[in-house]
Design an enzyme around this catalytic site. Structure first.
Site, PDB file in Angstrom:
ATOM      1  N   PRO A  67      51.773 -41.841   5.937  1.00 24.82           N
ATOM      2  CA  PRO A  67      50.786 -41.568   5.725  1.00 24.82           C
ATOM      3  C   PRO A  67      49.821 -40.336   5.288  1.00 24.82           C
ATOM      4  O   PRO A  67      51.625 -39.625   4.481  1.00 24.82           O
ATOM      5  CB  PRO A  67      51.091 -40.838   7.528  1.00 24.82           C
ATOM      6  N   HIS A 121      47.781 -28.635  34.326  1.00 23.79           N
ATOM      7  CA  HIS A 121      48.682 -29.562  33.470  1.00 23.79           C
ATOM      8  C   HIS A 121      50.142 -29.122  33.285  1.00 23.79           C
ATOM      9  O   HIS A 121      51.411 -30.956  33.961  1.00 23.79           O
ATOM     10  CB  HIS A 121      48.263 -29.036  31.367  1.00 23.79           C
ATOM     11  N   GLU A 151      44.819 -24.995  32.192  1.00 25.90           N
ATOM     12  CA  GLU A 151      46.459 -25.548  31.273  1.00 25.90           C
ATOM     13  C   GLU A 151      47.875 -25.464  32.476  1.00 25.90           C
ATOM     14  O   GLU A 151      48.731 -26.070  31.815  1.00 25.90           O
ATOM     15  CB  GLU A 151      46.185 -23.946  30.739  1.00 25.90           C
ATOM     16  N   GLY A 178      55.440 -36.654   1.415  1.00 23.46           N
ATOM     17  CA  GLY A 178      55.900 -36.469   0.053  1.00 23.46           C
ATOM     18  C   GLY A 178      55.984 -37.454  -0.118  1.00 23.46           C
ATOM     19  O   GLY A 178      56.940 -37.660  -1.016  1.00 23.46           O
ATOM     20  N   LYS A 179      55.146 -38.134  -0.105  1.00 23.71           N
ATOM     21  CA  LYS A 179      54.915 -39.701  -1.807  1.00 23.71           C
ATOM     22  C   LYS A 179      54.645 -39.027  -3.072  1.00 23.71           C
ATOM     23  O   LYS A 179      55.728 -39.720  -3.978  1.00 23.71           O
ATOM     24  CB  LYS A 179      53.973 -41.089  -1.045  1.00 23.71           C
TER      25      LYS A 179
END
Ligand code: ADP
Length: 615
Positions: free
Chosen positions: A211, A436, A433, A215-216
């Site tokens: 993705p 949840h 909230e 850091g490629k």
């Protein structure tokens, strides 16, 4: 048509400016323009004015048969020179009269343009103009194409060559598997002899797949840095050209340059731009791209790996690459560079924290646990945002709080401190909230969240729940998935239990719940009626791409029904939990409403109190 406020404002501004300019022109400029206009009068008027001695100058233009004359007149109490004209009238005594009145008079001398000049003006000048403009335009077009049409064979690809990248594997945190795979390439560059002695053929290239932001590019630079060889970097899109053959020329040029500088690393970023599958569509493929790819393939076949040129390429879309590119002898290695795990995230945070001044007691592990799914680039950004916040607040070191706040900034955007939200809505958000969190807590028995805030964010979120994972799990059990579904529906359930209403605030939850329920049925094989059958295919995994159903229309309808059933069940469960814990729900929401923020510990404490009270 409803205009956007911004556009409307711009329009208003424009109209105002135009109106003001028109007004100014009308008041100042036009009258004075009108004043200097030449007024046409009758010959009798001319004679009358001449007799009255009002005329100062007279000019006769026999070619146009007019007499132009000026006279001084008082307009609005100011003396002004007015210009008049009249037609020529046979008047023998005119000259005498003019002499008598002391008027200055002349005749316009007709000018006959020289034939040479008129030839130049009417023939040579337009021609020169055409040539100059034409040349300018052609030049511009050529410039836009990046090359001169006459020099096809030469490429001017933007190649970024660095003699020393200065980056080593130590700068790249985590990604141990990728580093191991690349370390061999480094060793080969150090001592090619060892490999060729035994007769081993060296890898010509490696494809880094993962993705964005993992850091490629950094890894490729690190390979060059470790091997202490020059680093050539070029983006796949640089090869894409307008004319067939130019991309291929660039590829040739790149390999020629690299060959001269060998040993070296050539890094092709976003290789999917040229490496896409060649297809035989009836409309005719993309000739230029295919030629470029063919050239790349044959160059990779052609060059001698023993020279020490290693090609690294990066892509987010490995599925779309041409098979020929991936066969051994070209990109023999495929190195996955995945999103960092917990340990990786912590290591990345530490690497980047070294570059800024940090307080000593910062808990990187906590931040790493709060950022599940973040890429290396995002983590680097979190550290930087933390440093920016410290500067904003006039401190010279970054604290734990800075980092926590910047996690929220990177994930949810900045706080909108002055956003106006009515009390009623704020109460709704708080209940949503807490709903949840309460459903999550009741199912797991542990603190479900680290922190909940109900300050609106610039991303549009009305509240933010910071979740910290205890450990890392790679597998999702059916039970966990079901409790996640219940948690996701908890927000809406709270709205219903408390206010007996439904709001749009649950839209994001609905999206996530539907995606999860769908995946459970179509990909994880967690449905009773379908069992272990793949019903959906995912594409572009690294870019979070969509998925397409691979089943009959009948099955699709059944999937929809099952998804609705799953979510419906989860919703019922959530409503049940909240009804049972009504007291705790009110207490927690009241607290959040008052303080705007509630931490995990506070949450569990209040929850415990109300459970005990009930028991
Ligand atoms: P990619 O090429 O995979 O899209 P990059 O190599 O350009 O990603 O990484 C972008 C930035 O993210 C880097 O400059 C670096 O600061 C940071 N980064 C990403 N991964 C790591 C990592 N494993 N260790 C340290 N920094 C990282």
């Amino acid at each position: 048509m409803e205009l956007e406020p911004k556009t409307r404002k711009g329009l208003l501004y424009y109209v105002t400016v135009v109106a003001v300019v028109m007004l100014l022109l009308n008041i100042f400029v036009f009258p004075s323009l009108l004043q200097t206009r030449v007024t046409e009068v009758a010959y009798s008027e001319f004679v009358k004015m001449l007799d009255a001695g009002e005329i100062k100058q007279v000019q006769m233009n026999e070619a146009e048969s007019v007499i132009v004359f000026s006279s001084e007149q008082t307009v609005n109490g100011k003396a002004q020179m007015m210009f008049y004209k009249t037609g020529i009238w046979p008047d023998d005594g005119l000259t005498q009269k003019l002499v008598d009145k002391g008027v200055q008079f002349t005749n316009t001398i007709p000018t006959q343009a020289s034939p040479l000049i008129s030839f130049v003006i009417s023939w040579v000048l337009p021609l020169v103009l055409f040539i100059v403009v034409g040349r300018f335009l052609t030049k511009k077009m050529m410039g836009g194409m990046g090359n001169n049409a006459m020099s096809f064979g030469k490429a001017n690809a933007k190649i970024y060559a660095q003699t020393e990248t200065g980056i080593t594997f130590a700068d790249v945190a985590g990604e141990d598997e990728a580093k191991d795979a690349l370390r061999e390439i480094v060793e080969f560059m150090h001592a090619p002899q060892r490999y060729s002695d035994i007769g081993a053929v060296l890898p010509k290239g490696a494809l880094l797949v993962g993705p964005p932001g993992t850091g490629k590019t950094m890894l490729a630079k690190a390979v060059a840095g470790e091997a202490k060889v020059p680093f050539f970097s070029i983006s796949g899109s640089e090869f894409v050209e307008m004319f067939v053959g130019m991309g291929a020329a660039k590829v040739r040029d790149l390999f020629k340059q690299a060959g001269e500088k060998a040993p070296c690393i050539v890094f092709i970023d976003e290789i999917d731009a040229i490496g896409k599958k060649r297809d035989s569509s009836p409309m005719g493929g993309n000739d230029e791209r295919e030629q470029t790819l063919n050239q790349l393939l044959s160059e990779m076949d052609g060059f001698d790996a023993a020279k020490g040129v290693v090609i690294l390429a990066a892509t987010n879309r490995p599925d779309s690459l041409d098979k020929a590119l991936l066969r051994p002898g070209r990109f023999d290695r495929r190195i996955p560079v995945e999103l960092p795990d917990l340990a990786g995230r912590e290591a990345i945070l530490r690497v980047h924290a070294k570059k800024v001044k940090m307080e000593d007691n910062v808990d990187y592990n906590l931040i790493a646990r709060a950022t599940a799914g973040a890429s290396g680039a995002e983590l680097a950004n979190i550290i930087n945002e933390g440093a920016l916040r410290a500067v904003r607040e006039g401190r010279d070191k970054v604290s734990q709080l800075d980092l926590q706040e910047s996690v929220e900034v990177v994930v949810a955007g900045y706080q909108r401190k002055n956003a106006v939200i009515s009390v009623k809505e704020k109460e709704l958000i708080a209940y949503h909230e807490i709903g949840h969190a309460l459903v999550a807590a009741s199912q797991s028995g542990t603190a479900p969240v680290t922190k909940i805030t109900i300050v609106p964010r610039t991303s549009g979120a009305l509240g933010y729940t910071m979740q910290v994972e205890e450990g890392e799990s790679v597998l999702l059990s059916r039970k966990d998935a079901l409790s996640q579904l219940a948690t996701l529906t908890g927000g809406r359930a709270a709205e219903e239990v408390k206010f007996n209403t439904m709001t749009s605030g649950a839209s994001n939850d609905i999206e996530k719940a539907t995606a999860l329920a769908r995946a459970m049925i179509t990909r994880y094989g967690m449905s009773n009626s379908f069992g272990m059958v793949q019903l959906e295919q995912q594409s572009d995994r690294y870019l979070g791409g969509g998925s397409s159903l691979i089943c009959s229309a009948d099955a699709a309808a059944r999937i929809d029904a099952e998804v609705a059933q799953l979510i419906g069940g989860a919703h019922e469960k959530a409503v049940g939990i909240l009804k049972d814990n009504r007291e705790a729900l009110d207490a927690l929401a009241g607290y959040l409403l008052e303080k705007e923020t509630i931490t995990g510990e506070e949450f569990m404490e209040i929850l415990g109190k109300h459970r005990n009270a009930k028991a």
